[in-house]
Design an enzyme around this catalytic site. Structure first.
Site, PDB file in Angstrom:
ATOM      1  N   THR A  17       0.810  -1.226   0.000  1.00  0.00           N
ATOM      2  CA  THR A  17       0.000   0.000   0.000  1.00  0.00           C
ATOM      3  C   THR A  17       0.838   1.268   0.000  1.00  0.00           C
ATOM      4  O   THR A  17       0.294   2.370  -0.134  1.00  0.00           O
ATOM      5  CB  THR A  17      -0.943   0.027   1.220  1.00  0.00           C
ATOM      6  OG1 THR A  17      -0.165  -0.068   2.414  1.00  0.00           O
ATOM      7  CG2 THR A  17      -1.935  -1.119   1.178  1.00  0.00           C
ATOM      8  N   GLY A  18       2.146   1.154   0.165  1.00  0.00           N
ATOM      9  CA  GLY A  18       3.006   2.332   0.111  1.00  0.00           C
ATOM     10  C   GLY A  18       3.207   2.804  -1.313  1.00  0.00           C
ATOM     11  O   GLY A  18       2.831   2.138  -2.286  1.00  0.00           O
ATOM     12  N   LYS A  50      -3.972  -2.827   7.409  1.00  0.00           N
ATOM     13  CA  LYS A  50      -4.737  -2.509   6.204  1.00  0.00           C
ATOM     14  C   LYS A  50      -5.317  -3.752   5.543  1.00  0.00           C
ATOM     15  O   LYS A  50      -5.684  -3.741   4.366  1.00  0.00           O
ATOM     16  CB  LYS A  50      -3.865  -1.729   5.216  1.00  0.00           C
ATOM     17  CG  LYS A  50      -3.446  -0.375   5.780  1.00  0.00           C
ATOM     18  CD  LYS A  50      -2.839   0.534   4.750  1.00  0.00           C
ATOM     19  CE  LYS A  50      -2.533   1.894   5.358  1.00  0.00           C
ATOM     20  NZ  LYS A  50      -1.957   2.844   4.373  1.00  0.00           N
ATOM     21  N   ILE A 103      13.984  -5.289  -1.635  1.00  0.00           N
ATOM     22  CA  ILE A 103      14.346  -4.124  -2.427  1.00  0.00           C
ATOM     23  C   ILE A 103      14.812  -2.976  -1.511  1.00  0.00           C
ATOM     24  O   ILE A 103      15.636  -2.159  -1.910  1.00  0.00           O
ATOM     25  CB  ILE A 103      13.147  -3.656  -3.275  1.00  0.00           C
ATOM     26  CG1 ILE A 103      12.612  -4.802  -4.137  1.00  0.00           C
ATOM     27  CG2 ILE A 103      13.515  -2.461  -4.129  1.00  0.00           C
ATOM     28  CD1 ILE A 103      13.598  -5.352  -5.136  1.00  0.00           C
ATOM     29  N   GLU A 105      16.408  -0.259   0.759  1.00  0.00           N
ATOM     30  CA  GLU A 105      17.800   0.129   0.949  1.00  0.00           C
ATOM     31  C   GLU A 105      17.938   0.922   2.239  1.00  0.00           C
ATOM     32  O   GLU A 105      16.971   1.434   2.793  1.00  0.00           O
ATOM     33  CB  GLU A 105      18.310   0.946  -0.229  1.00  0.00           C
ATOM     34  CG  GLU A 105      17.600   2.255  -0.469  1.00  0.00           C
ATOM     35  CD  GLU A 105      18.222   3.020  -1.627  1.00  0.00           C
ATOM     36  OE1 GLU A 105      19.448   3.244  -1.588  1.00  0.00           O
ATOM     37  OE2 GLU A 105      17.482   3.391  -2.549  1.00  0.00           O
ATOM     38  N   TYR A 166      21.060  -3.215 -15.891  1.00  0.00           N
ATOM     39  CA  TYR A 166      20.200  -2.829 -17.001  1.00  0.00           C
ATOM     40  C   TYR A 166      21.034  -2.528 -18.247  1.00  0.00           C
ATOM     41  O   TYR A 166      20.645  -2.880 -19.367  1.00  0.00           O
ATOM     42  CB  TYR A 166      19.359  -1.593 -16.644  1.00  0.00           C
ATOM     43  CG  TYR A 166      18.699  -1.646 -15.294  1.00  0.00           C
ATOM     44  CD1 TYR A 166      18.334  -2.867 -14.719  1.00  0.00           C
ATOM     45  CD2 TYR A 166      18.431  -0.493 -14.576  1.00  0.00           C
ATOM     46  CE1 TYR A 166      17.722  -2.926 -13.477  1.00  0.00           C
ATOM     47  CE2 TYR A 166      17.813  -0.539 -13.338  1.00  0.00           C
ATOM     48  CZ  TYR A 166      17.470  -1.748 -12.784  1.00  0.00           C
ATOM     49  OH  TYR A 166      16.877  -1.793 -11.550  1.00  0.00           O
ATOM     50  N   GLU A 216      31.806  -4.772  -8.243  1.00  0.00           N
ATOM     51  CA  GLU A 216      32.223  -3.412  -7.934  1.00  0.00           C
ATOM     52  C   GLU A 216      33.218  -3.457  -6.783  1.00  0.00           C
ATOM     53  O   GLU A 216      33.443  -4.514  -6.178  1.00  0.00           O
ATOM     54  CB  GLU A 216      31.021  -2.533  -7.591  1.00  0.00           C
ATOM     55  CG  GLU A 216      30.236  -2.988  -6.372  1.00  0.00           C
ATOM     56  CD  GLU A 216      28.958  -2.183  -6.149  1.00  0.00           C
ATOM     57  OE1 GLU A 216      28.492  -1.520  -7.105  1.00  0.00           O
ATOM     58  OE2 GLU A 216      28.432  -2.225  -5.031  1.00  0.00           O
ATOM     59  N   HIS A 254      26.965   2.185  -3.509  1.00  0.00           N
ATOM     60  CA  HIS A 254      26.466   1.248  -2.515  1.00  0.00           C
ATOM     61  C   HIS A 254      27.230   1.336  -1.202  1.00  0.00           C
ATOM     62  O   HIS A 254      28.407   1.698  -1.175  1.00  0.00           O
ATOM     63  CB  HIS A 254      26.558  -0.189  -3.043  1.00  0.00           C
ATOM     64  CG  HIS A 254      25.587  -0.476  -4.129  1.00  0.00           C
ATOM     65  ND1 HIS A 254      25.874  -1.323  -5.178  1.00  0.00           N
ATOM     66  CD2 HIS A 254      24.325  -0.047  -4.351  1.00  0.00           C
ATOM     67  CE1 HIS A 254      24.830  -1.408  -5.985  1.00  0.00           C
ATOM     68  NE2 HIS A 254      23.885  -0.637  -5.505  1.00  0.00           N
TER      69      HIS A 254
END
Length: 300
Positions: A17-18, A50, A103, A105, A166, A216, A254
């Site tokens: 719902t966010g 909710k 997801i 962070e 990507y 990285e 990161h």
């Protein structure tokens, strides 16, 4: 075949719902619907307090246990604010969710440490946090990646960076090389699934003919991956390591991307990968060129 997610995946959205949760739920639903009967299902969401509401026609539950019982969800994706995200991961694991994709962070390291300790004795697998998610092209998107750049094919992709993923995926697609599964493991210093975990799965996957790896600076995940590749991976691997020009002691992007005391620099990682027989690219899009040359026309 694929790894981690397939047509049997049933996805639950924690934090549905966010703002972020509802937006990316719409994107995942659109991707699933575009695949027709071959696509996996997004089956519901969780936001405490909710329950009984709906988002994009999906039922919302107060807790993960109830959601799993009602929907048969076996995968959860977490769009919960950082201060609540560790508890959300634990709740999903306690409810028996097999794959948890975080997801979120900015989760503090001290919050993640007990989560990883709990997961060591659990059948649940965590991908992330601070990651773009997992996609098996043509089947299911569990994450925030742009689905339209992906195509089904023989290259498995594993990456610490979302945006570089990507770029590499688009280059692969443009070169006629689709992807079996793309896994963003995230760039935090404390995370769940590692390069080695994903490399093992790709090596065992009959439909993955080659592997693209995006690393990285910071930590020694790439060095560990190189050691594993040398001993266990018999498929072509091409890699790119970001951060060659990063100054020591300064975090770049990161939370885990920092060179400290001479540990975690790009050149050390590149040397380890080359010694393991990995094709190391000088730019992200060169990965596609290297793998196209190695695979030839058989997989294009």
């Amino acid at each position: 075949m694929s790894i981690l997610v397939d047509a049997g995946t049933r996805v639950l959205v924690q934090g549905i719902t966010g703002r972020e949760g509802s937006f990316h739920t719409r994107q995942m639903l659109a991707y699933a619907r575009a695949q027709g009967e071959s696509g996996a299902r997004i089956v519901g969401g969780v936001t405490p307090g909710k329950g009984g509401q709906s988002v994009e026609g999906l039922p919302v539950f107060d807790d993960v246990v109830t959601a799993v019982a009602e929907t048969g969800a076996n995968t959860s994706i977490i769009y919960v604010p950082a201060r609540f995200a560790a508890d959300a991961i634990l709740e999903a694991a306690e409810a028996g969710i097999a794959l948890i994709v975080a997801i979120s962070e900015g989760i503090p390291v001290w919050d993640m440490l007990p989560v990883l300790c709990y997961l060591e004795g659990s059948p649940s697998r965590l991908v992330g946090p601070n990651c773009p998610g997992v996609i098996t092209p043509g089947v299911v998107k569990v994450g925030i990646m742009p689905g339209h750049i992906h195509r089904p094919g023989p290259v498995g992709v594993v990456s610490r960076s979302g945006t570089l993923t990507y770029e590499v995926v688009w280059a692969l697609t443009q070169a006629g090389l689709g992807q079996s599964t793309c896994v963003g493991i995230g760039g935090d210093p404390v995370s769940g699934t590692s390069f080695v975990d994903v490399l093992r799965l790709f090596q065992e996957d009959a439909d993955t003919a080659a592997i693209a790896m995006i690393g990285e600076i910071g930590g020694r995940a790439e060095e560990d991956a190189a050691a594993y590749i040398a001993d266990h991976v018999h498929k072509p691997v091409a890699a790119f390591v970001a951060g060659r020009t990063a100054p020591p002691g300064r975090r770049m992007g990161h939370a885990g991307a920092i060179v400290d005391g001479g540990v975690g620099d790009a050149e050390t990682k590149i040397a380890a990968l080359r010694e393991a027989g990995v094709l190391v690219a000088d730019s992200p899009d060169e990965i596609a060129t290297l793998l196209a040359e190695r695979l030839g026309t058989a997989h294009v």
